[in-house]
Design an enzyme around this catalytic site. Structure first.
Site, mmCIF file in Angstrom:
data_model
loop_
_atom_site.group_PDB
_atom_site.id
_atom_site.type_symbol
_atom_site.label_atom_id
_atom_site.label_comp_id
_atom_site.label_asym_id
_atom_site.label_seq_id
_atom_site.Cartn_x
_atom_site.Cartn_y
_atom_site.Cartn_z
ATOM 1 C CG ASN A 1 -2.037 -1.064 1.037
ATOM 2 O OD1 ASN A 1 -2.682 -1.176 -0.003
ATOM 3 N ND2 ASN A 1 -2.178 -1.901 2.046
ATOM 4 C CE1 TYR B 1 0.672 5.354 7.294
ATOM 5 C CE2 TYR B 1 -1.449 5.383 6.168
ATOM 6 C CZ TYR B 1 -0.572 4.786 7.059
ATOM 7 O OH TYR B 1 -0.926 3.641 7.706
ATOM 8 C CB ALA C 1 0.104 -4.048 7.031
ATOM 9 C CG HIS D 1 2.141 -4.202 12.404
ATOM 10 N ND1 HIS D 1 2.995 -3.499 13.236
ATOM 11 C CD2 HIS D 1 1.712 -3.296 11.474
ATOM 12 C CE1 HIS D 1 3.052 -2.233 12.837
ATOM 13 N NE2 HIS D 1 2.282 -2.089 11.761
ATOM 14 C CG ASP E 1 12.194 -16.739 9.977
ATOM 15 O OD1 ASP E 1 12.493 -16.403 11.140
ATOM 16 O OD2 ASP E 1 11.353 -17.627 9.721
ATOM 17 C CG HIS F 1 7.176 1.945 10.837
ATOM 18 N ND1 HIS F 1 6.578 1.097 9.937
ATOM 19 C CD2 HIS F 1 7.928 1.181 11.651
ATOM 20 C CE1 HIS F 1 6.941 -0.138 10.215
ATOM 21 N NE2 HIS F 1 7.762 -0.118 11.239
ATOM 22 C CG LEU F 2 5.875 7.000 5.910
ATOM 23 C CD1 LEU F 2 4.823 6.396 4.998
ATOM 24 C CD2 LEU F 2 6.506 8.222 5.282
ATOM 25 C CB SER F 3 2.249 6.710 11.092
ATOM 26 O OG SER F 3 2.293 5.288 11.048
ATOM 27 N NE ARG G 1 -2.160 1.079 12.122
ATOM 28 C CZ ARG G 1 -2.441 0.620 10.892
ATOM 29 N NH1 ARG G 1 -1.499 0.052 10.170
ATOM 30 N NH2 ARG G 1 -3.644 0.760 10.381
HETATM 31 O O1 CA2 Z 1 3.747 4.316 9.212
HETATM 32 C C1 CA2 Z 1 4.188 3.507 8.402
HETATM 33 O O2 CA2 Z 1 5.129 3.757 7.645
HETATM 34 C C2 CA2 Z 1 3.502 2.143 8.239
HETATM 35 O O3 CA2 Z 1 4.506 1.190 7.926
HETATM 36 C C3 CA2 Z 1 2.526 2.295 7.103
HETATM 37 C C4 CA2 Z 1 1.676 1.049 6.892
HETATM 38 C C5 CA2 Z 1 1.026 0.603 8.195
HETATM 39 O O4 CA2 Z 1 0.330 -0.606 7.998
HETATM 40 C C6 CA2 Z 1 2.038 0.439 9.299
HETATM 41 O O5 CA2 Z 1 1.359 0.085 10.482
HETATM 42 C C7 CA2 Z 1 2.813 1.709 9.520
HETATM 43 C C8 CA2 Z 1 0.555 1.311 5.888
HETATM 44 C C9 CA2 Z 1 0.994 1.895 4.611
HETATM 45 C C10 CA2 Z 1 -0.240 2.287 3.860
HETATM 46 O O6 CA2 Z 1 0.034 3.468 3.188
HETATM 47 C C11 CA2 Z 1 -1.023 4.142 2.669
HETATM 48 C C12 CA2 Z 1 -0.743 5.373 2.156
HETATM 49 C C13 CA2 Z 1 -1.754 6.114 1.635
HETATM 50 C C14 CA2 Z 1 -3.055 5.629 1.594
HETATM 51 C C15 CA2 Z 1 -3.318 4.388 2.114
HETATM 52 C C16 CA2 Z 1 -2.293 3.629 2.644
#
Ligand code: CA2
Length: 148
Positions: free
Chosen positions: A11, A23, A77, A80, A87, A100-102, A111
């Site tokens: 994603n 994000y 994702a 998690h 591995d 991670h961005l967030s 998460r």
């Molecule tokens: O914060 C992050 O970088 C994450 O790895 C982003 C993942 C999320 O599942 C992790 O828990 C934290 C999700 C990426 C999805 O990115 C999107 C961006 C725009 C619109 C929808 C999804």
């Protein structure tokens, strides 16, 4: 010229197009361009890839390990859920910085656990696109987390 792999999971191709509150508005292409510019000014080269498939990430981590090249990894994702990626990092024996961005710790409980952190050289969370730049800086500025 040293190569640094930047691997992005599911994603993340949508970055900058949806969910800007979580994000941000920077696209993955923007992140790639900034990292390339930053790295080339420091005598390094970025190999930047994204996949929605777990096995691709496993294969790319193995490749980086075989070449002895460091990795910046946002497994999305799969962070998690994926024992396969855990591995692969363990087996690759190369330096992996988890990004991670967030700030995943300020979000839903599911998460809060990462299968990657325990095998990563370091973890950078919550700084948006800057998380990638901080990871690049960490890799270029030290030999921490390298395995013999
Ligand atoms: O914060 C992050 O970088 C994450 O790895 C982003 C993942 C999320 O599942 C992790 O828990 C934290 C999700 C990426 C999805 O990115 C999107 C961006 C725009 C619109 C929808 C999804």
């Amino acid at each position: 010229m040293p190569v640094i792999h930047v691997l992005n999971g599911p994603n993340l191709n949508l970055l900058g197009t949806r969910e800007p509150v979580t994000y941000g508005t920077t696209t993955l292409a923007d992140i790639e361009a900034r990292l390339q510019a930053n790295a080339s000014g420091r005598g390094a080269q970025i190999r930047f890839r994204q996949s929605n498939h777990e096995g691709d990430l496993v294969t790319w981590i193995q490749e980086a390990g075989a070449a002895g090249e460091p990795v910046i990894l946002n497994a999305g994702a799969y962070t998690h859920t994926s024992i396969a990626i855990h591995d692969a990092i363990r087996g690759a024996g190369t330096q992996v910085v988890e990004v991670h961005l967030s700030n995943v710790h300020a979000r839903e409980a599911f998460r809060h656990h990462s299968h990657i952190s325990s095998v990563a050289a370091g973890v950078i969370v919550g700084f948006g696109a800057l998380s990638y730049d901080l990871a690049l800086e960490a890799i270029l500025s030290g030999d921490f987390g390298k395995k013999s």
